[in-house]
Scaffold this motif. Sequence first.
Motif, PDB file in Angstrom:
ATOM      1  N   GLU A  89       0.806  -1.220   0.000  1.00 58.14           N
ATOM      2  CA  GLU A  89       0.000   0.000   0.000  1.00 58.14           C
ATOM      3  C   GLU A  89       0.839   1.269   0.000  1.00 58.14           C
ATOM      4  O   GLU A  89       0.504   2.247  -0.669  1.00 58.14           O
ATOM      5  CB  GLU A  89      -0.905  -0.030   1.237  1.00 58.14           C
ATOM      6  CG  GLU A  89      -2.044   0.948   1.235  1.00 58.14           C
ATOM      7  CD  GLU A  89      -3.085   0.651   0.153  1.00 58.14           C
ATOM      8  OE1 GLU A  89      -3.241  -0.514  -0.240  1.00 58.14           O
ATOM      9  OE2 GLU A  89      -3.738   1.607  -0.295  1.00 58.14           O
ATOM     10  N   THR A  90       1.923   1.265   0.736  1.00 58.80           N
ATOM     11  CA  THR A  90       2.686   2.512   0.874  1.00 58.80           C
ATOM     12  C   THR A  90       3.548   2.812  -0.351  1.00 58.80           C
ATOM     13  O   THR A  90       3.791   3.966  -0.664  1.00 58.80           O
ATOM     14  CB  THR A  90       3.594   2.457   2.121  1.00 58.80           C
ATOM     15  OG1 THR A  90       4.104   1.132   2.248  1.00 58.80           O
ATOM     16  CG2 THR A  90       2.841   2.825   3.360  1.00 58.80           C
ATOM     17  N   CYS A 125      -1.963  -6.752   3.794  1.00 60.78           N
ATOM     18  CA  CYS A 125      -1.966  -5.324   3.441  1.00 60.78           C
ATOM     19  C   CYS A 125      -3.182  -5.074   2.534  1.00 60.78           C
ATOM     20  O   CYS A 125      -3.429  -5.823   1.585  1.00 60.78           O
ATOM     21  CB  CYS A 125      -0.655  -4.959   2.754  1.00 60.78           C
ATOM     22  SG  CYS A 125      -0.445  -3.199   2.477  1.00 60.78           S
ATOM     23  N   THR A 197       0.708  -5.276   9.446  1.00 64.11           N
ATOM     24  CA  THR A 197      -0.157  -4.312   8.765  1.00 64.11           C
ATOM     25  C   THR A 197      -0.480  -3.144   9.691  1.00 64.11           C
ATOM     26  O   THR A 197      -0.202  -3.202  10.895  1.00 64.11           O
ATOM     27  CB  THR A 197      -1.460  -5.011   8.321  1.00 64.11           C
ATOM     28  OG1 THR A 197      -2.020  -5.675   9.455  1.00 64.11           O
ATOM     29  CG2 THR A 197      -1.194  -6.051   7.243  1.00 64.11           C
ATOM     30  N   CYS A 198      -1.093  -2.104   9.145  1.00 63.01           N
ATOM     31  CA  CYS A 198      -1.502  -0.953   9.949  1.00 63.01           C
ATOM     32  C   CYS A 198      -2.289  -1.438  11.171  1.00 63.01           C
ATOM     33  O   CYS A 198      -3.131  -2.319  11.054  1.00 63.01           O
ATOM     34  CB  CYS A 198      -2.361  -0.005   9.113  1.00 63.01           C
ATOM     35  SG  CYS A 198      -1.446   0.790   7.788  1.00 63.01           S
ATOM     36  N   ALA A 204      -6.747  -2.842   6.265  1.00 57.82           N
ATOM     37  CA  ALA A 204      -6.093  -4.134   6.453  1.00 57.82           C
ATOM     38  C   ALA A 204      -6.794  -4.952   7.536  1.00 57.82           C
ATOM     39  O   ALA A 204      -7.217  -6.095   7.299  1.00 57.82           O
ATOM     40  CB  ALA A 204      -4.626  -3.943   6.802  1.00 57.82           C
TER      41      ALA A 204
HETATM   42 FE1  FES Z   1      -0.023  -2.196   4.538  1.00 56.66          FE
HETATM   43 FE2  FES Z   1      -1.479  -0.269   5.918  1.00 56.66          FE
HETATM   44  S1  FES Z   1       0.184  -0.026   4.541  1.00 56.66           S
HETATM   45  S2  FES Z   1      -1.679  -2.402   5.877  1.00 56.66           S
END
Ligand code: FES
Length: 574
Positions: A89-90, A125, A197-198, A204
């Motif tokens: 995601e990032t 993620c 994960t976050c 997530a």
């Molecule tokens: Fe991977 Fe939030 S960036 S779960």
Amino acid sequence: MLVKDPRSLRSHRWFGLDDLRSFGHRSRAASMGCVQADYAGKPVIAIINTWSDINPCHSHLRERAEDVKRGVWQAGGFPVEMPAITLGETFQKPTTMMYRNLLAMETEELLRSYPADGCVLLGGCDKTTPALLMGAISMNLPAIFVPAGPMLRGNWRGQILGSGSDVSKYWAERRAGNIDLQAWMQIEQGIARSAGTCMTMGTASTMTSVAEALGLSLPGASSIPAVDANHPKMANLSGRRIVEMVWEDLKPRNILNEASFNNAIATVLALGGSTNAVIHLLAIAGRAGITLTIDRFDELSRKTPLLANLRPSGKYLMEDFYYAGGLPALLKALASQLDLQCLTVTGKTLRENIAEAETYNTDVIRSVESPVLESGGLAILRGNLAPNGAVMKPAAAESALWKHAGRAVVFDTYNEMNARIDAPDLDVDANSVLVLRNAGPKGAPGMPEWGNLPIPQKLLKAGIRDMLRISDARMSGTSYGACVLHVSPESFVGGPLALVREGDIIELDVNARQLHLRVSEEELARRRAAWRPRAGIYPRGYGKLFLQHITQAHEGCDFDFLEGTAPIPEPEIH
Ligand code: FES
């Protein structure tokens, strides 16, 4: 109950016959050091692993694959790790949502084209979870999802930091001039402390909880922090269980039904989960052949209490949720709203799975008698601005904005918004409604998480921290604010959002579920006749395929040719 025997395994066609091709398969297995006893007559378990050096949320999944393998070997299976594209995601641009369906396709075709009898799916993620589930459901082999698990709590100067939510919060303070560069850099070094994960209730954790609520993970799996010793144990147990599932021929579409999707939606609502869950659940249901519409979310939202006191809607983080009893405890607290007869990967019902669950901290996991919010975790809005619907998370917005009317400040693109939002002469006040268009599935493309439009700097400095924002984009599950999202149809295809002009009055009424553009039908018709579509930006390649086949937000944004359950023949082996 065993319903399979070794000769009825899929992999038997690759390994078990006395013919030329099987000779090739066995001789090449030998070249990797395998003896026949390793695989002969045993279920081949594909471990679909989304580990990558560029995905910090999955940085521990190489070791977890080994834990799964240990379980598979011990239960009498033959584990085969298969790397798949990672959706980090990032780092991945323009947005991971461009690639969710690609990972789903890859998962399905890996399972189809190789001798898999069952699979373990490793990921967590945001888009990874729906992608892996969509692919595995379409292939419909026995499958267990192993969630990557949330990271540890963040920390800055003794204050607990939550992924995403505190980034938005402190970035607003920095733009308002309230924190300096040194503090900002300390936050940068303290907010992500481990693999996983976050750790807010972002997309997530919402989606891994969805996987568990649907019955596709072992009980409690989604709440275990990534670096807790119970995480590799859960991976090991998943490896053991999948071998049994192959013999039992327990497949995703034996588990999923309308009731299990209702359970998943109720779970999202009780968790204060991400708005992204709406899109992903629509797409997952489409793969299972189950009809689900966005209205079901609104229906259930009106009667489902918010029980998890987790950021961004509440106070705590996933680590606290785990110590408080995790998802099994929440499901038990929510039992009156669930269909507990639903089957799960354990071969048992949801009722049996949560029978022993307990809540150890009633401020983190509330009871239905003492919820964080009585109901209304998500709202599906309609009106002349969103004929096919739009999504909002009222719990994450200032309640004063639930009923609001204001002048539109319109940005045609993200870049235009970026260039103008902090201009001192921007004609905006706290009552204005910020509108961003061309941010939808085709328009951006990929429907990025741009829906949490920044508050103009001059309003931040005046102390404003929330205002009404409307777009056809998505929003990070870790974000908050009065953001109306997923407006459908999107502006790029001529949805009414494309017709809004600077200064038009837009009205929101969350309780009435109304989103209205106060412009006459005649004037809208004039504007519609004058509207011209923008050109797509991909002349070739995957982007072109994406633009041709992506569906709208209210349909789940799957590719139209991947939906449904029409059978695809097994590959011939010649
Ligand atoms: Fe991977 Fe939030 S960036 S779960």
